[in-house]
Design a protein around this motif. Sequence first.
Motif, PDB file in Angstrom:
ATOM      1  N   THR A   1       8.947   7.145  -4.016  1.00 52.27           N
ATOM      2  CA  THR A   1       8.454   6.771  -2.685  1.00 52.27           C
ATOM      3  C   THR A   1       7.895   5.349  -2.708  1.00 52.27           C
ATOM      4  O   THR A   1       8.148   4.556  -1.799  1.00 52.27           O
ATOM      5  CB  THR A   1       7.385   7.776  -2.207  1.00 52.27           C
ATOM      6  OG1 THR A   1       7.998   9.068  -2.094  1.00 52.27           O
ATOM      7  CG2 THR A   1       6.795   7.372  -0.863  1.00 52.27           C
ATOM      8  N   ASP A   2       7.148   5.017  -3.769  1.00 46.50           N
ATOM      9  CA  ASP A   2       6.628   3.652  -3.914  1.00 46.50           C
ATOM     10  C   ASP A   2       7.776   2.648  -3.947  1.00 46.50           C
ATOM     11  O   ASP A   2       7.734   1.611  -3.277  1.00 46.50           O
ATOM     12  CB  ASP A   2       5.805   3.516  -5.203  1.00 46.50           C
ATOM     13  CG  ASP A   2       4.538   4.361  -5.213  1.00 46.50           C
ATOM     14  OD1 ASP A   2       4.104   4.828  -4.137  1.00 46.50           O
ATOM     15  OD2 ASP A   2       3.982   4.539  -6.310  1.00 46.50           O
ATOM     16  N   LEU A   3       8.807   2.964  -4.719  1.00 40.98           N
ATOM     17  CA  LEU A   3       9.981   2.091  -4.811  1.00 40.98           C
ATOM     18  C   LEU A   3      10.634   1.918  -3.444  1.00 40.98           C
ATOM     19  O   LEU A   3      11.028   0.803  -3.065  1.00 40.98           O
ATOM     20  CB  LEU A   3      10.979   2.681  -5.817  1.00 40.98           C
ATOM     21  CG  LEU A   3      12.302   1.952  -5.984  1.00 40.98           C
ATOM     22  CD1 LEU A   3      12.094   0.504  -6.455  1.00 40.98           C
ATOM     23  CD2 LEU A   3      13.194   2.719  -6.961  1.00 40.98           C
ATOM     24  N   ASP A   4      10.723   2.988  -2.680  1.00 39.79           N
ATOM     25  CA  ASP A   4      11.328   2.908  -1.347  1.00 39.79           C
ATOM     26  C   ASP A   4      10.531   1.974  -0.435  1.00 39.79           C
ATOM     27  O   ASP A   4      11.114   1.214   0.346  1.00 39.79           O
ATOM     28  CB  ASP A   4      11.427   4.312  -0.735  1.00 39.79           C
ATOM     29  CG  ASP A   4      12.356   4.349   0.466  1.00 39.79           C
ATOM     30  OD1 ASP A   4      13.421   3.696   0.419  1.00 39.79           O
ATOM     31  OD2 ASP A   4      12.009   5.023   1.449  1.00 39.79           O
TER      32      ASP A   4
ATOM     33  N   SER B   1       0.836  -1.205   0.000  1.00 39.53           N
ATOM     34  CA  SER B   1       0.000   0.000   0.000  1.00 39.53           C
ATOM     35  C   SER B   1       0.863   1.245   0.000  1.00 39.53           C
ATOM     36  O   SER B   1       1.829   1.334   0.766  1.00 39.53           O
ATOM     37  CB  SER B   1      -0.897   0.019   1.240  1.00 39.53           C
ATOM     38  OG  SER B   1      -1.758  -1.083   1.239  1.00 39.53           O
ATOM     39  N   SER B   2       0.480   2.193  -0.849  1.00 38.09           N
ATOM     40  CA  SER B   2       1.208   3.449  -0.909  1.00 38.09           C
ATOM     41  C   SER B   2       0.306   4.549  -1.454  1.00 38.09           C
ATOM     42  O   SER B   2      -0.087   4.513  -2.618  1.00 38.09           O
ATOM     43  CB  SER B   2       2.445   3.305  -1.802  1.00 38.09           C
ATOM     44  OG  SER B   2       3.125   4.540  -1.895  1.00 38.09           O
ATOM     45  N   ALA B   3      -0.039   5.506  -0.615  1.00 39.50           N
ATOM     46  CA  ALA B   3      -0.767   6.716  -1.027  1.00 39.50           C
ATOM     47  C   ALA B   3      -1.925   6.426  -1.975  1.00 39.50           C
ATOM     48  O   ALA B   3      -1.979   6.938  -3.084  1.00 39.50           O
ATOM     49  CB  ALA B   3       0.202   7.725  -1.644  1.00 39.50           C
ATOM     50  N   GLY B   4      -2.845   5.581  -1.538  1.00 38.56           N
ATOM     51  CA  GLY B   4      -4.049   5.303  -2.318  1.00 38.56           C
ATOM     52  C   GLY B   4      -3.904   4.220  -3.369  1.00 38.56           C
ATOM     53  O   GLY B   4      -4.855   3.901  -4.061  1.00 38.56           O
ATOM     54  N   ALA B   5      -2.712   3.653  -3.498  1.00 35.57           N
ATOM     55  CA  ALA B   5      -2.483   2.599  -4.494  1.00 35.57           C
ATOM     56  C   ALA B   5      -2.070   1.310  -3.797  1.00 35.57           C
ATOM     57  O   ALA B   5      -1.438   1.333  -2.741  1.00 35.57           O
ATOM     58  CB  ALA B   5      -1.395   3.026  -5.471  1.00 35.57           C
ATOM     59  N   GLU B   6      -2.450   0.211  -4.402  1.00 34.33           N
ATOM     60  CA  GLU B   6      -2.016  -1.117  -3.967  1.00 34.33           C
ATOM     61  C   GLU B   6      -1.145  -1.659  -5.098  1.00 34.33           C
ATOM     62  O   GLU B   6      -1.646  -1.982  -6.180  1.00 34.33           O
ATOM     63  CB  GLU B   6      -3.214  -2.039  -3.730  1.00 34.33           C
ATOM     64  CG  GLU B   6      -4.141  -1.561  -2.625  1.00 34.33           C
ATOM     65  CD  GLU B   6      -3.510  -1.685  -1.251  1.00 34.33           C
ATOM     66  OE1 GLU B   6      -2.778  -2.660  -1.008  1.00 34.33           O
ATOM     67  OE2 GLU B   6      -3.758  -0.801  -0.415  1.00 34.33           O
ATOM     68  N   LEU B   7       0.169  -1.729  -4.849  1.00 36.23           N
ATOM     69  CA  LEU B   7       1.118  -2.102  -5.886  1.00 36.23           C
ATOM     70  C   LEU B   7       1.415  -3.597  -5.841  1.00 36.23           C
ATOM     71  O   LEU B   7       1.903  -4.099  -4.818  1.00 36.23           O
ATOM     72  CB  LEU B   7       2.424  -1.325  -5.708  1.00 36.23           C
ATOM     73  CG  LEU B   7       2.285   0.188  -5.557  1.00 36.23           C
ATOM     74  CD1 LEU B   7       3.616   0.810  -5.205  1.00 36.23           C
ATOM     75  CD2 LEU B   7       1.719   0.795  -6.817  1.00 36.23           C
ATOM     76  N   PRO B   8       1.134  -4.333  -6.927  1.00 37.41           N
ATOM     77  CA  PRO B   8       1.455  -5.751  -6.944  1.00 37.41           C
ATOM     78  C   PRO B   8       2.961  -5.949  -7.122  1.00 37.41           C
ATOM     79  O   PRO B   8       3.582  -5.313  -7.970  1.00 37.41           O
ATOM     80  CB  PRO B   8       0.680  -6.280  -8.152  1.00 37.41           C
ATOM     81  CG  PRO B   8       0.534  -5.112  -9.048  1.00 37.41           C
ATOM     82  CD  PRO B   8       0.486  -3.895  -8.160  1.00 37.41           C
TER      83      PRO B   8
END
Length: 189
Positions: free
Chosen positions: A102-105, A25-32
């Motif tokens: 940020t997502d990558l981090d 989870s990151s800022a409103g997104a769920e990254l697979p």
Amino acid sequence: MIKFSSYCTLILLIIIGCNRVSYISSAGAELPVMIKGNNDANDYIIVIAGGPAGDGIMYRYIFPLFKKLEKTYQVVYYDQRASGNAKGTPDTTSLNLAQHATDLDLIIDRLVTNDVKANISLIGYSYGGSILLTYLKREKTQPKIKTAITIAGAFDRKMQRQYQQKITLELLDQWVSEEYIESYDYITS
């Protein structure tokens, strides 16, 4: 009758569904995030897709190079926010390099939490190279990374076209030699 594109989409969803995918989870997104490769390795290679809004999990199936790397490393594929199999409804203002970094981090932090001996390397393709550089500009994140490679970086448009043409021909040659496709003459005519 199922249309060809619908059939391909269905097959890809089945293939992806059979793989180990977790969500971050990151800022409103769920990254697979999908990790494939040598489970005994502490060396991870994170593939940062082009885009923007790159579908990184597909890179495993499109670029045979990454499957070869899986023999030695744990290769991490992920779909960027608002792309591929990503879920959630992120605000459109979050579709920028800073948020992608940020997502990558968050993905890197999850890897290190699950494997304290993790050595992290990054490969950014096209726009993914811009995400990689944005990530590395942050002093606090630099020590987390062992190696960083950009391929056909979107930050140099003149060279990007040349490199993308070269990598496309190399991939097509590889796909023919590995019998994924019979020929690509029809593309170059």
